[in-house]
Design a protein around this motif. Structure first.
Motif: not given
Length: 155
Positions: A67-77, A103-108, A138-150
């Protein structure tokens, strides 16, 4: 009436949420004006399902590294003790949609991984407890529900 607790997630009615989702769990302002945003990245429905530890552990390693490759303000995951999700913290960045994109890019990245980073006794405190395949599921399961994250709460 339930007593208000110091820990934000202890004040969340876990029977009302509908995983998976990603929600802003809170903000904290530091002494110098920095603002930490803490996100609840929930994969499993509380008290109904949980992630198995080897898969959770590997997903944590992969996400924390990538995730740090996609977002430079990450403190922790880091993982939740209940094994239903993770906490993502970022500093001085309040764009929710950009956090979701990271998050999406990192899951990919997890899906494309061929190994779990730092999966050895020198770099990890429980190196024998990992599952790349489990993390990828787990990553695929979360990506499959991307439209529901909000959507945090059940209708």
């Amino acid at each position: 009436m339930v007593k208000k607790m110091n820990v934000e997630s202890f004040n969340l009615d876990h029977t009302k949420v509908a995983a998976p989702y990603i929600r802003l769990a809170g903000t904290t302002e530091g002494a110098n004006g920095d603002i930490i945003h803490k996100y609840d990245v929930r994969l499993k429905q509380p008290n109904q399902a949980h992630m198995e530890m080897p898969a959770l552990h590997s997903l944590e390693h992969l996400m924390a590294e990538n995730i740090r490759n996609h977002h430079d303000t990450v403190v922790d995951f880091g993982p939740m003790g209940c094994q239903t999700g993770f906490y993502l913290t970022v500093i001085n960045h309040d764009n929710y949609d950009e956090v979701l994109d990271a998050v999406e890019a990192s899951l990919k990245d997890v899906l494309a991984a061929t190994e779990v980073p730092a999966c050895n006794e020198v770099q990890c405190g429980w190196a024998s407890s990992h599952s790349l395949e489990g993390a990828q599921t787990l990553a695929q399961e979360l990506l499959d529900k991307r439209a529901e994250w909000k959507n945090v709460f059940a209708d």
